[in-house]
Design a protein around this motif. Structure first.
Motif, PDB file in Angstrom:
ATOM      1  N   TRP B 168       0.865  -1.188   0.000  1.00  0.00           N
ATOM      2  CA  TRP B 168       0.000   0.000   0.000  1.00  0.00           C
ATOM      3  C   TRP B 168       0.894   1.227   0.000  1.00  0.00           C
ATOM      4  N   LYS B 169       0.583   2.190  -0.902  1.00  0.00           N
ATOM      5  CA  LYS B 169       1.438   3.375  -0.987  1.00  0.00           C
ATOM      6  C   LYS B 169       0.643   4.617  -0.600  1.00  0.00           C
ATOM      7  N   PRO B 170       1.346   5.629  -0.096  1.00  0.00           N
ATOM      8  CA  PRO B 170       0.650   6.859   0.304  1.00  0.00           C
ATOM      9  C   PRO B 170      -0.014   7.528  -0.896  1.00  0.00           C
ATOM     10  N   THR B 171      -1.188   8.134  -0.672  1.00  0.00           N
ATOM     11  CA  THR B 171      -1.880   8.852  -1.751  1.00  0.00           C
ATOM     12  C   THR B 171      -1.562  10.338  -1.720  1.00  0.00           C
ATOM     13  N   GLY B 172      -1.071  10.818  -0.583  1.00  0.00           N
ATOM     14  CA  GLY B 172      -0.822  12.250  -0.455  1.00  0.00           C
ATOM     15  C   GLY B 172      -2.039  13.031   0.025  1.00  0.00           C
ATOM     16  N   GLU B 173      -3.197  12.330   0.166  1.00  0.00           N
ATOM     17  CA  GLU B 173      -4.390  13.020   0.676  1.00  0.00           C
ATOM     18  C   GLU B 173      -4.180  13.389   2.144  1.00  0.00           C
ATOM     19  N   PRO B 174      -4.973  14.338   2.663  1.00  0.00           N
ATOM     20  CA  PRO B 174      -4.857  14.675   4.085  1.00  0.00           C
ATOM     21  C   PRO B 174      -5.123  13.443   4.946  1.00  0.00           C
ATOM     22  N   SER B 175      -4.376  13.309   6.036  1.00  0.00           N
ATOM     23  CA  SER B 175      -4.515  12.139   6.900  1.00  0.00           C
ATOM     24  C   SER B 175      -5.826  12.173   7.667  1.00  0.00           C
ATOM     25  N   VAL B 176      -6.288  10.981   8.039  1.00  0.00           N
ATOM     26  CA  VAL B 176      -7.437  10.853   8.934  1.00  0.00           C
ATOM     27  C   VAL B 176      -6.954  11.215  10.343  1.00  0.00           C
ATOM     28  N   PRO B 177      -7.712  12.045  11.077  1.00  0.00           N
ATOM     29  CA  PRO B 177      -7.270  12.369  12.443  1.00  0.00           C
ATOM     30  C   PRO B 177      -7.096  11.091  13.265  1.00  0.00           C
ATOM     31  N   VAL B 178      -6.049  11.073  14.100  1.00  0.00           N
ATOM     32  CA  VAL B 178      -5.734   9.859  14.858  1.00  0.00           C
ATOM     33  C   VAL B 178      -6.947   9.344  15.628  1.00  0.00           C
ATOM     34  N   GLU B 179      -7.729  10.258  16.219  1.00  0.00           N
ATOM     35  CA  GLU B 179      -8.852   9.805  17.045  1.00  0.00           C
ATOM     36  C   GLU B 179      -9.958   9.153  16.219  1.00  0.00           C
ATOM     37  N   LYS B 180      -9.897   9.292  14.898  1.00  0.00           N
ATOM     38  CA  LYS B 180     -10.912   8.643  14.059  1.00  0.00           C
ATOM     39  C   LYS B 180     -10.315   7.496  13.231  1.00  0.00           C
TER      40      LYS B 180
END
Lengths: 153, 191
Positions: B168-180
């Protein structure tokens, strides 16, 4: 049923390359195998366990006095293995047996390398057969072979 | 009766080694490998899953109780003990729920260059993680919540196995907040 609808099946292998540390008692037993000797361990009532255990199976007290036992003994029970499974240490058909060595009060699991089940019977006497090259492992004992002459016990 | 609070008899208890072997180098360890070879026949839902997976489709199962989506599909909702019959196709994108950097080689897996990153990938629309490798970035860039997408094998190498996704490779999209990220938001509805 078309080829694509046949149930899927795969051969899987689970494998672990364990190395087990032996401790003093089992280590001495294995060292004995390397030197073509069989050792057991004495319980407080004087009876002998072969193979040796580190602790008494009844009282749990530590056991410390190792003693040498005979390389011959009596088949207490047996079953004929034919054919051996692929990972068996033995390629040829053989008997898997519980052998009580002279000088021991317990029996040990090992093979009797008899040619056929007709040569096997409970109470028969057998003697250890050693491999030429030994490394300190239970397989240093190639197995036990029937003693040609029956000895009355 | 032994005092249950006293330490166990020491392993260094003096063992009387017979004279015939007392001067020799003692055996300290033995090799005792174990090996089990067996035929694996997947359950019907997993058969369907593997056939779809070979066509780059990831199937999940939707629980009739609360709509939670499990992947791979197992045919049941293990929380409620009910059968699941509704399949859903999932995206091959998701985010890292949890991950682990491994520095030790696995015997028999010479294809893994250490250190490597394994992760629970939470596919978009799924409520449980999907195990995979993360690559295509530095290991220390991997983080919980990182958006990733599947890198599939070449068409001709795809098959009815669990090995169709290389990593799986990074997409560069904003990350999901850790709490979610991952199962941390299990009780919150899918967005």
């Amino acid at each position: 049923m078309s080829e694509s609808e046949k149930p899927l099946k795969a051969e899987l292998t689970v494998e672990y390359p364990f190395t087990r540390t032996t401790g003093k008692v089992i280590g001495a037993f294995m060292t004995g195998l390397r030197e073509k000797r069989l050792f057991g361990i004495k319980r407080s009532d004087g009876s002998v366990l072969v193979p040796p255990l580190e602790y008494d199976p009844i009282t749990s007290e530590p056991l410390t006095e190792m003693v040498e036992v005979s390389q011959s003994g009596v088949v207490e029970t047996w079953t004929w293995i034919d054919p051996p499974r692929p990972q068996s240490p033995w390629d040829a058909p053989h008997a898997l047996t519980l052998i009580r060595l002279d000088g021991s009060d317990t029996s040990m699991l090992h093979a009797v390398l008899a040619g056929s089940p007709s040569e096997m019977r409970t109470g028969m006497r057998v003697s250890a057969k050693w491999k030429e090259e030994r490394v300190g492992h239970i397989t240093d004992l190639e197995g036990f072979i029937p003693e040609t002459k029956e000895v009355d016990s | 009766m032994t005092d249950p609070n006293s330490p166990p008899a020491s392993l260094s208890e003096d063992v009387k080694i017979p004279e015939s072997i007392s001067g020799l180098e003692p055996v300290r360890s033995v090799r005792s490998p174990i090996k089990l070879v067996y035929d694996f026949v997947p359950s019907p839902p997993v058969q369907e899953y593997l056939r779809s997976y070979s066509k780059k489709k990831i199937l999940g199962h939707r629980s009739p109780v609360d709509g939670a989506v499990f992947v791979p599909p197992r045919g049941v909702d293990p929380r409620h003990g009910v059968l699941i019959e509704e399949s859903v196709e999932l995206s091959d994108r998701g985010h890292v729920g949890n991950f682990c950097v491994t520095h030790l080689p696995i015997p028999g897996r010479d294809d893994l260059d250490i250190p490597y990153v394994s992760a629970w990938i939470h596919l978009d629309g799924a409520n449980v993680g999907f195990l995979g490798l993360v690559a295509g970035c530095e290991n220390d860039e991997v983080h919980i919540g990182m958006r990733v997408q599947a890198v599939w094998k070449k068409e001709e190498e795809l098959g009815n196995t669990a090995e169709n996704i290389l990593y799986w490779k990074p997409t560069g999209e904003p990350s999901v907040p850790v709490e979610k990220a991952g199962n941390r938001a299990w009780d919150q509805p899918n967005e």
